[in-house]
Design a protein around this motif. Structure first.
Motif, short mmCIF file in Angstrom:
data_model
loop_
_atom_site.label_atom_id
_atom_site.label_comp_id
_atom_site.label_asym_id
_atom_site.label_seq_id
_atom_site.Cartn_x
_atom_site.Cartn_y
_atom_site.Cartn_z
N ARG A 1 47.64 118.82 99.38
CA ARG A 1 47.48 118.51 100.81
C ARG A 1 48.37 117.33 101.16
N ASP B 1 47.33 114.09 108.80
CA ASP B 1 46.89 115.17 107.93
C ASP B 1 47.43 116.47 108.48
N LEU C 1 49.60 114.18 103.11
CA LEU C 1 49.15 113.09 103.95
C LEU C 1 50.34 112.16 104.19
#
Length: 322
Positions: free
Chosen positions: A153, A172, A155
Motif C-alpha cells: 500500500r 493514501d 503512502l
C-alpha cells in the motif's frame, strides 16, 4: 484486568478509526491501517490511550508484532503523547515522524516541560500520562515527498504547515484520502446535521501560520481527494466545499483577532467572538445540538484557538515594529 475496547468505526480500504478516549468520546481518534500482513497507526493519542488501542488489536486478532509503523502527524501530545509507550509495546514498529518533530520524541524533555508549564504536573499526568522516549534507531524521518510501502500500500508524506511546523499529512492512494491530523480543522460528528459536516480551524499555540496553511490546502486539493481523515474526528467527504469553508474561517479568525488586537481584555473577547462565530456556523448547518451543548463541546478548542491567535497577533505586532 484488561482494558475495555474503545469505540471504533470501520471504513472501506482497511481503515479503522479508534477513539482515543480523550476528554470525552468522539473528540479525538487515531487510525489503524491494514496493508497485507502489516499494520500502521496514524496518530496514537496519549499514553492513556494505549491500553484501549491494544484492546482493539487483541479483539481483532492482530498481534503487536504486526504493527510496522507508528505515524504521528505532529508531536502535539493529543496526537503523539502515547507514541513512546505504543512503540515499547510493538517490538517491530518504526516511528515515522516529521523532521522538526523527531528530536522531541527521541527526547521528550521539552514536550513534558511545555505541557507541564501550561497545565501543572497533576493535570498534565491526568491528561497525558507518561511520555516515554523513543530510541533514535527506531525513528524514520519523513521529509516532504517521502514514500512508504505498507504491505503493498503506497503512502506519501508531505510537509503540511499552518497548524504547526512539525506537521505532515499522509496521502493514501488506496482510499484516495489524506490523513490530515489537524491541518483540515476539526469536525465533530455530534454536530453533523441535514446540511452536512461543520469544520473549525485549529489555531492552537504557537505556530499558527495562515499563509502556509492555505498552501497546504492547495496541496491537499491538488490530489483530488475523496476523503479527509481527521484526528478530531473521523472521516469527512465533500472535500472541496469543506476546504472553501476552512479558508473562509481562517480569514474570519484573522479578522476577529486583528479587530480585537488592542482591547484590554483581548483574550476573553477573542474567545467569545470565536464562540459566537462557531454558533452561527452550526446554526447555518442546522447542527442538531443546543447552543449550550455546542459551547460545552467547543470550550477547550476555542480557548486554545484564542491563545494561538494571541501568539500570532503578538508576532504580527513585533514584525510591524521591527
Amino acid at each position: 484486568m484488561s482494558a475495555a475496547v474503545p469505540a471504533t468505526v470501520d471504513y472501506p480500504n482497511a481503515i479503522t478509526c479508534i477513539d482515543t478516549e480523550q476528554v470525552r468520546p468522539g473528540q479525538a481518534c487515531c487510525y489503524l491501517i491494514g496493508g497485507g500482513d502489516q499494520y500502521a497507526f496514524v496518530d496514537c493519542g496519549t499514553s492513556l490511550s494505549v491500553p484501549g488501542i491494544k484492546a482493539v488489536l487483541a479483539a481483532r486478532g492482530i498481534g503487536l508484532g504486526q504493527i510496522a509503523y507508528v505515524m504521528p502527524t505532529h508531536v502535539h501530545l493529543d496526537h503523539a503523547g502515547g507514541a513512546g509507550l505504543l512503540m515499547r509495546e510493538c517490538p517491530n514498529a518504526k516511528l515515522v515522524v516529521h523532521p522538526r518533530g523527531a528530536k522531541h520524541l527521541i527526547d521528550p524533555t521539552a514536550l513534558i516541560a511545555g505541557a507541564t508549564g501550561v497545565y501543572g504536573p497533576e493535570k498534565m499526568a491526568a491528561m497525558y500520562g507518561e511520555i516515554v522516549p523513543i530510541e533514535a534507531s527506531r525513528v524514520i524521518v519523513a521529509d516532504d515527498g517521502f514514500q512508504l510501502d505498507l504491505g503493498g500500500r503506497e503512502l506519501r508524506f508531505i510537509d503540511a504547515p499552518g497548524h504547526a511546523r512539525h506537521h505532515y499529512a499522509i496521502w493514501d492512494a488506496q482510499s484516495r484520502g489524506w490523513f490530515a491530523g489537524d491541518t483540515f480543522g476539526l469536525s465533530y460528528r455530534v454536530f453533523d446535521g441535514p446540511n452536512g459536516a461543520t469544520l473549525l480551524p485549529t489555531t492552537t499555540p504557537v505556530q499558527f501560520e495562515p499563509e502556509a496553511w492555505l498552501q497546504t490546502l492547495d496541496r491537499f486539493l491538488a490530489a483530488d481527494p475523496a476523503w479527509m481523515y481527521l484526528t478530531h474526528y473521523g472521516r469527512v467527504g465533500n472535500v472541496p466545499q469543506l476546504a472553501a469553508d476552512l479558508r473562509g474561517d481562517l480569514a474570519m479568525y484573522q479578522s476577529i483577532a486583528l479587530h480585537l488586537a488592542d482591547v484590554p481584555d483581548r483574550h476573553a473577547r477573542i474567545v467569545e467572538a470565536l464562540t459566537l462565530h462557531a454558533l452561527e456556523e452550526l446554526a447555518a448547518m442546522a447542527a442538531p445540538v443546543s447552543d449550550d451543548t455546542a459551547r460545552d463541546w467547543l470550550a477547550f478548542d476555542l480557548e486554545l484557538n484564542a491563545q494561538g491567535l494571541g501568539v500570532w497577533l503578538d508576532k504580527q505586532q513585533r514584525t510591524a515594529t521591527a
